[in-house]
Scaffold this motif. Structure first.
Motif, PDB file in Angstrom:
ATOM      1  N   ASN A  54       0.842  -1.194   0.000  1.00 13.90           N
ATOM      2  CA  ASN A  54       0.000   0.000   0.000  1.00 13.90           C
ATOM      3  C   ASN A  54       0.881   1.249   0.000  1.00 13.90           C
ATOM      4  N   ARG A  55       1.578   1.448  -1.172  1.00 16.85           N
ATOM      5  CA  ARG A  55       2.497   2.571  -1.328  1.00 16.85           C
ATOM      6  C   ARG A  55       2.192   3.252  -2.663  1.00 16.85           C
ATOM      7  N   PRO A  56       1.825   4.517  -2.664  1.00 16.69           N
ATOM      8  CA  PRO A  56       1.405   5.199  -3.901  1.00 16.69           C
ATOM      9  C   PRO A  56       2.452   5.144  -5.015  1.00 16.69           C
ATOM     10  N   ALA A  57       3.715   5.503  -4.711  1.00 15.70           N
ATOM     11  CA  ALA A  57       4.743   5.521  -5.749  1.00 15.70           C
ATOM     12  C   ALA A  57       5.020   4.122  -6.276  1.00 15.70           C
ATOM     13  N   PHE A  58       4.984   3.132  -5.385  1.00 13.92           N
ATOM     14  CA  PHE A  58       5.204   1.752  -5.800  1.00 13.92           C
ATOM     15  C   PHE A  58       4.116   1.303  -6.781  1.00 13.92           C
ATOM     16  N   GLN A  59       2.876   1.616  -6.459  1.00 14.97           N
ATOM     17  CA  GLN A  59       1.778   1.230  -7.348  1.00 14.97           C
ATOM     18  C   GLN A  59       1.839   2.000  -8.658  1.00 14.97           C
ATOM     19  N   ASP A  60       2.270   3.278  -8.603  1.00 14.32           N
ATOM     20  CA  ASP A  60       2.454   4.046  -9.849  1.00 14.32           C
ATOM     21  C   ASP A  60       3.507   3.377 -10.733  1.00 14.32           C
ATOM     22  N   MET A  61       4.582   2.874 -10.116  1.00  9.14           N
ATOM     23  CA  MET A  61       5.639   2.195 -10.866  1.00  9.14           C
ATOM     24  C   MET A  61       5.106   0.925 -11.530  1.00  9.14           C
ATOM     25  N   MET A  62       4.311   0.147 -10.783  1.00 12.12           N
ATOM     26  CA  MET A  62       3.747  -1.077 -11.347  1.00 12.12           C
ATOM     27  C   MET A  62       2.783  -0.764 -12.494  1.00 12.12           C
ATOM     28  N   THR A  63       2.016   0.300 -12.364  1.00 15.25           N
ATOM     29  CA  THR A  63       1.100   0.706 -13.435  1.00 15.25           C
ATOM     30  C   THR A  63       1.881   1.128 -14.672  1.00 15.25           C
ATOM     31  N   ALA A  64       2.944   1.902 -14.461  1.00 13.22           N
ATOM     32  CA  ALA A  64       3.765   2.357 -15.587  1.00 13.22           C
ATOM     33  C   ALA A  64       4.402   1.179 -16.322  1.00 13.22           C
ATOM     34  N   ALA A  65       4.798   0.141 -15.571  1.00 17.45           N
ATOM     35  CA  ALA A  65       5.440  -1.025 -16.195  1.00 17.45           C
ATOM     36  C   ALA A  65       4.493  -1.759 -17.144  1.00 17.45           C
ATOM     37  N   ARG A  66       3.175  -1.595 -16.945  1.00 17.89           N
ATOM     38  CA  ARG A  66       2.193  -2.288 -17.782  1.00 17.89           C
ATOM     39  C   ARG A  66       1.824  -1.494 -19.029  1.00 17.89           C
ATOM     40  N   GLU A  67       2.341  -0.274 -19.143  1.00 16.49           N
ATOM     41  CA  GLU A  67       2.028   0.570 -20.309  1.00 16.49           C
ATOM     42  C   GLU A  67       2.675   0.009 -21.571  1.00 16.49           C
ATOM     43  N   LYS A  68       2.064   0.313 -22.682  1.00 18.25           N
ATOM     44  CA  LYS A  68       2.625  -0.077 -23.988  1.00 18.25           C
ATOM     45  C   LYS A  68       2.733   1.179 -24.855  1.00 18.25           C
ATOM     46  N   PRO A  69       3.934   1.461 -25.356  1.00 15.16           N
ATOM     47  CA  PRO A  69       5.178   0.715 -25.188  1.00 15.16           C
ATOM     48  C   PRO A  69       5.714   0.857 -23.760  1.00 15.16           C
TER      49      PRO A  69
END
Length: 539
Positions: A54-69
């Protein structure tokens, strides 16, 4: 290779004092530079524990990793503990990122990108998790001792208090709770409204208190309105009578911890013990699990108090002739029929009048109450003697418990015993025993110090006259509140009514004047006389 930097410190204090973030950034950037990797993104977590995701920046990082490209190919951390301290979370999120084509790399704990590397990373994660739990255990132990000594461990203080600096030990500043003048005044008002009303009504409930405070312009912190939940919790808060309990809730689940894990921390009181105890009694009586809300809110004067002597059940409202006539009738008979209870019924206006007249004309007379007062005075003197004996006994037990603690510390200093789990358990038990005796001793001291109310014949006369006017001419909720204060139950027989109540409630009301203070019978010394004070009630 495009890299995302993940930077994290555990506390906001660390983030504010810039203790670790700049150093992490410097080392991660140098690592990327040596390998000609490009820093494509940076995710900064200023003050969040890695024991959960439950960490905002961590979840933002995981969301960014799923972006294409995909914006980056690798996540760089100083150590795996920066990424996650829970071994399961680490394994799951590393695997999720690998499925997305993103590696997780620690610059201080490098592992190969193969099965051996996975095993090494798992072992590192287990060790980090164990170390985190050990650190948490030792930190909590220190915080518990800090609370026992009356110091504040952090977090916003309970409403009514502010945190002030108490003393300095080395570089550490120890803080304590202190009443906030403005908020403490509102807290006292809450209890006064709950027990006595505002002078024009009887005692009012939680919802009505929230409405009253909001309409009068009072506010919580940050200007928020008062609500039912806030008032309910405030009326239960023991800090208002000098004892705040630390470690009450689990920080993750928010579930209440067992009482043996909670620590009593002394603090200044805001509300007197008598009012607080009276409020707890009333809260218990109004608990929907014990007393349905309709008993305290509906307009039936004797709601919940009238009992059928045939089955012992409650008698409730029944009407006839389209509502023209109103009766108290056996609820069990009405629901289950005459085979369950032969029942009885009585005119509601007539029974209301009989109970009110009995209370005023045969109980609340100066002559009758003078006799009761003598009995209460004798009991109070006995109670004071018992309290004095209790104090001496508690002092003896407190000294014994402290001697156990001193003996344990002496044994530790002389290396007779080791600081192991058994030692810690014995020490904590001794401290808990000492703290409990201190609490009981303070309770006995309060009982012994209670002033003996001086109730004069003039005061009795004024009370009798004023209460007669209130109970006969006041609004229904006001009359109902005071009748519930003085009357425990009304038993209806075929041609007789028995009214039972509490001597202590009656004497407390006389001592407090009008409107009454305290307002809740807590003992059951019955004032119901025999024979002539139980008038027949013909149907």
């Amino acid at each position: 290779m495009r890299a995302a930097l993940y930077l994290r410190v555990s506390t906001k204090r660390q983030a504010e004092q810039d203790l670790s973030i700049p150093d992490q950034r410097k080392q991660l950037e140098a690592y990327c530079k040596q390998r000609d990797w490009t820093v494509a993104a940076e995710f900064l977590e200023p003050g969040a524990s890695a024991t959960s995701d439950n960490r905002p920046a961590f979840q933002d990082m995981m969301t960014a990793a799923r972006e294409k490209p995909r914006p980056f190919d690798v996540v760089i951390v100083h150590s795996f503990s920066r990424f996650a301290r829970d071994s399961v979370d680490l394994g799951l999120y590393v695997r999720d990122l690998e499925k997305l084509g993103v590696r997780v790399v620690s610059i201080t704990q490098e592992t190969n990108a193969d099965n051996t590397g996975d095993m090494m990373r798992g072992m590192i994660a287990l060790f980090d998790q164990h170390q985190s739990r050990e650190n948490a255990k030792h930190t909590l132990r220190a915080m518990k001792e800090n609370a026992r000594q009356g110091f504040w461990n952090g977090a916003p203080p309970p409403y009514g208090f502010k945190v002030v600096e108490a003393e300095k030990r080395g570089e550490k500043i120890k803080k304590k709770l202190e009443p906030d003048a403005k908020e403490a005044q509102i807290v006292r008002l809450m209890f006064r409204l709950y027990l006595n009303g505002d002078g024009t009504t009887g005692p009012i409930g939680v919802k009505a208190i929230a409405k009253y405070l909001n309409e009068k312009g009072y506010r919580q912190r940050q200007g928020r309105n008062f609500n039912n939940k806030f008032i309910q919790e405030a009326l239960h808060e023991t800090a208002y009578v000098g004892t705040y309990y630390f470690n009450r809730f689990d920080s993750k689940t928010r579930q209440r911890k067992p009482e043996c894990e909670q620590v009593a921390s002394p603090c200044p009181s805001i509300v007197d013990q008598e009012s607080f105890d009276a409020a707890q009694q009333l809260l218990a009586e109004r608990n929907p699990r014990k007393t349905p809300g309709r008993l305290t809110n509906n307009p039936i004067l004797l709601s919940g108090m009238v009992k059928c002597t045939h089955c012992g059940g409650t008698m409730s409202l029944r009407t006839g002739k389209g509502g023209k006539y109103r009766y108290y009738a056996c609820l069990k008979q009405a629901k289950e029929g005459s085979s369950s209870c032969k029942g009885t019924s009585v005119s509601m206006p007539k029974l209301d009048a009989v109970v009110t007249d009995t209370l005023l004309e045969q109980v609340m007379t100066p002559e009758r109450m003078t006799k009761l007062l003598k009995e209460v005075h004798t009991d109070t003197l006995k109670e004071k003697k018992i309290s004095a004996t209790d104090q001496a006994e508690m002092l003896r037990k407190q000294r014994e418990a402290q001697a156990k603690i001193d003996t344990l510390y002496d044994a530790l200093e002389n290396k007779v015993v080791e600081m192991d789990g058994d030692f810690t358990r014995r020490l904590n038990l001794a401290k808990a025993e000492r703290d409990e005796t201190i609490r009981l001793k303070a309770q006995a001291e309060r009982r012994s110090a209670l002033p003996q109310s001086v109730i004069t014949p003039k005061k009795l006369q004024a009370f009798s006259k004023g209460m007669a006017d209130m109970l006969r001419n006041g609004d229904i909720q006001f009359r109902k509140a005071y009748l519930r204060l003085f009357v425990d139950r009304v038993d209806v027989l075929e041609n007789e009514v028995r009214v039972t109540g509490s001597t202590d409630a009656l004497m407390a009301a006389v001592a407090g004047g009008l409107p009454t203070k305290g307002g809740v019978p807590t003992l059951v010394q019955e004032w119901r006389p025999h024979g002539d004070s139980n008038p027949g009630c013909r149907r």
